[in-house]
Enzyme design. Structure first.
Site, PDB file in Angstrom:
ATOM      1  N   HIS A   1       0.830  -1.207   0.000  1.00 16.79           N
ATOM      2  CA  HIS A   1       0.000   0.000   0.000  1.00 16.79           C
ATOM      3  C   HIS A   1       0.865   1.257   0.000  1.00 16.79           C
ATOM      4  CE1 HIS A   1       0.969   0.764   4.213  1.00 16.79           C
ATOM      5  NE2 HIS A   1       0.765  -0.529   4.432  1.00 16.79           N
ATOM      6  N   GLY A   2       0.253   2.381  -0.370  1.00 18.84           N
ATOM      7  CA  GLY A   2       0.932   3.666  -0.304  1.00 18.84           C
ATOM      8  C   GLY A   2       1.119   4.116   1.134  1.00 18.84           C
TER       9      GLY A   2
ATOM     10  N   ASN B   1       2.957   5.882   8.810  1.00 21.02           N
ATOM     11  CA  ASN B   1       4.273   5.602   8.240  1.00 21.02           C
ATOM     12  C   ASN B   1       5.193   6.798   8.465  1.00 21.02           C
ATOM     13  OD1 ASN B   1       2.668   3.978   5.555  1.00 21.02           O
ATOM     14  ND2 ASN B   1       4.000   2.930   6.990  1.00 21.02           N
TER      15      ASN B   1
ATOM     16  N   GLY C   1       0.413  -2.573  11.727  1.00 17.93           N
ATOM     17  CA  GLY C   1      -0.223  -3.873  11.874  1.00 17.93           C
ATOM     18  C   GLY C   1      -1.612  -3.870  11.275  1.00 17.93           C
TER      19      GLY C   1
ATOM     20  N   ARG D   1      -6.218   1.245   3.823  1.00 18.95           N
ATOM     21  CA  ARG D   1      -5.055   1.650   3.025  1.00 18.95           C
ATOM     22  C   ARG D   1      -4.797   0.695   1.867  1.00 18.95           C
ATOM     23  NH1 ARG D   1      -3.321   0.104   8.107  1.00 18.95           N
ATOM     24  NH2 ARG D   1      -1.910  -1.682   8.232  1.00 18.95           N
TER      25      ARG D   1
ATOM     26  N   GLU E   1      -1.755  -7.363   7.144  1.00 20.53           N
ATOM     27  CA  GLU E   1      -0.507  -7.442   7.877  1.00 20.53           C
ATOM     28  C   GLU E   1      -0.756  -8.196   9.179  1.00 20.53           C
ATOM     29  OE1 GLU E   1       1.765  -3.778   8.159  1.00 20.53           O
ATOM     30  OE2 GLU E   1       0.610  -2.976   6.480  1.00 20.53           O
TER      31      GLU E   1
END
Length: 117
Positions: free
Chosen positions: A10-11, A16, A23, A59, A84
């Site tokens: 994902h972007g 981030n 997670g 996301r 994730e």
């Protein structure tokens, strides 16, 4: 006949940029992440793709939907098993917060699980 599979992350999200573990926390793309997904969709548009799989996290779905629209693929197969890993208590924390909260325990966990936490 050859099958080609592409794996796409994902972007970028705000977490981030803040260095927070995500997670399974459902954090959407930020503006930069949308731009990244759009740039990737433009790059992939010169190729032939048949299917898109995504997790159910926002996301991931946002990234998949941007690519889907560019490629004209009819649907996205969404499955939560593509998510994730669940990072438990560390989700939403920065490296500094993890060290402050768990100190030596974090170092021992890293030796077992690797750098992902």
């Amino acid at each position: 006949m050859t099958t080609t599979i592409g794996l796409i992350r994902h972007g970028v999200t705000e977490w981030n940029n803040l260095g927070k573990a995500q997670g399974i926390s459902d954090i959407p793309l930020n503006g930069e992440g949308i731009q990244q997904a759009t740039a990737l969709a433009n790059r992939l548009s010169s190729e032939e793709w048949d299917m898109i799989f995504s997790s159910n996290l926002t996301r991931d779905r946002q990234t998949a939907e941007i690519i889907q629209q560019s490629l004209g693929i009819s649907s996205i197969l969404v499955d939560e098993r593509n998510r994730e890993i669940n990072c438990g208590l560390i989700e939403g924390t920065t490296e500094e917060e993890r060290i402050s909260n768990w100190g030596g325990k974090l170092a021992r966990a890293r030796s077992w699980y690797g750098r992902h936490i």
